[in-house]
Design a protein around this motif. Sequence first.
Motif, mmCIF file in Angstrom:
data_model
loop_
_atom_site.group_PDB
_atom_site.id
_atom_site.type_symbol
_atom_site.label_atom_id
_atom_site.label_comp_id
_atom_site.label_asym_id
_atom_site.label_seq_id
_atom_site.Cartn_x
_atom_site.Cartn_y
_atom_site.Cartn_z
ATOM 1 N N GLY A 15 -19.369 45.543 60.723
ATOM 2 C CA GLY A 15 -19.058 46.782 60.038
ATOM 3 C C GLY A 15 -20.011 47.047 58.889
ATOM 4 N N ALA A 49 -16.002 41.038 62.354
ATOM 5 C CA ALA A 49 -15.762 42.472 62.195
ATOM 6 C C ALA A 49 -16.303 42.965 60.862
ATOM 7 C CB ALA A 49 -14.267 42.776 62.311
ATOM 8 N N PHE A 107 -14.461 47.969 73.999
ATOM 9 C CA PHE A 107 -13.280 48.063 73.147
ATOM 10 C C PHE A 107 -12.033 48.402 73.967
ATOM 11 C CE2 PHE A 107 -16.185 48.708 69.425
ATOM 12 C CZ PHE A 107 -15.660 47.688 68.645
ATOM 13 N N THR A 118 -14.775 51.798 59.399
ATOM 14 C CA THR A 118 -13.541 51.478 60.139
ATOM 15 C C THR A 118 -13.511 50.010 60.537
ATOM 16 O OG1 THR A 118 -13.411 53.734 61.030
ATOM 17 C CG2 THR A 118 -12.164 52.021 62.177
ATOM 18 N N GLU A 119 -14.610 49.511 61.107
ATOM 19 C CA GLU A 119 -14.634 48.111 61.529
ATOM 20 C C GLU A 119 -14.574 47.164 60.334
ATOM 21 O OE1 GLU A 119 -16.719 45.326 64.903
ATOM 22 O OE2 GLU A 119 -17.641 47.247 64.394
ATOM 23 N N LEU A 150 -11.704 52.231 67.337
ATOM 24 C CA LEU A 150 -13.136 51.956 67.359
ATOM 25 C C LEU A 150 -13.758 52.409 68.676
ATOM 26 C CD1 LEU A 150 -13.221 48.455 65.630
ATOM 27 C CD2 LEU A 150 -14.387 50.510 64.850
#
Length: 211
Positions: A133, A129, A54, A109-110, A73
């Motif tokens: 997630g 994503a 990341f 979050t993702e 992240l």
Amino acid sequence: MPSAPLRVTARHIQLLRALFAALAALMVTFSPDHSAEVGLAVFGGFGIATALVFAVSAWLVSPAGHRGAAILLGSLYLVAGMAASAVTLRSGTLFFVVTIAWALIAGLTELLVGIRQRARLGRSESRDAVVVGALTILLGVALLFVPADYTLNYFIEDAGRGFTLTGTIIAVGLLGGYAAVVAVYLGIAGLSPQPAAAETASAATAQEDRP
């Protein structure tokens, strides 16, 4: 004719994440020991390595002004990985606390990042994503239903010995299964052909937004 300079793209990030997830899955699968210590060691390496991916994404892929999601992240994965790497604190309780907290927080979050960035990233990358997630949240929910103190003793006649199944063994197995699914999904996503027009537009946008 000079060759074009190598540019890190979202595909490279997907493949790097797939690689580290695959390594985690293989370590869990082929380890005869599924104790909390092994699970934390595997998760710690996976978390820290993914955090570095990341960081690379924020530095080389994300355009200026849009690096916050990758940094956030990466920070969540780094904190979880570092917590799991605290050798003196390794226990079954630490494994459940760290992995469940990471899965629910990082997964949500993702998921939200994928939903919010659909317009900028395009349907393909935002979908990745969202899926990863959602899978991470699913792992956290599944771990919540695994009793940490569960113990089942059983005997297999063909093997001529008894075995013990614990909640920790189940949880570590779930982590390995999650890592395997994520590795396959991101590997396919990273190797799938992308329309040339979309790839060119994405590269141009990133280049224009860089300082």
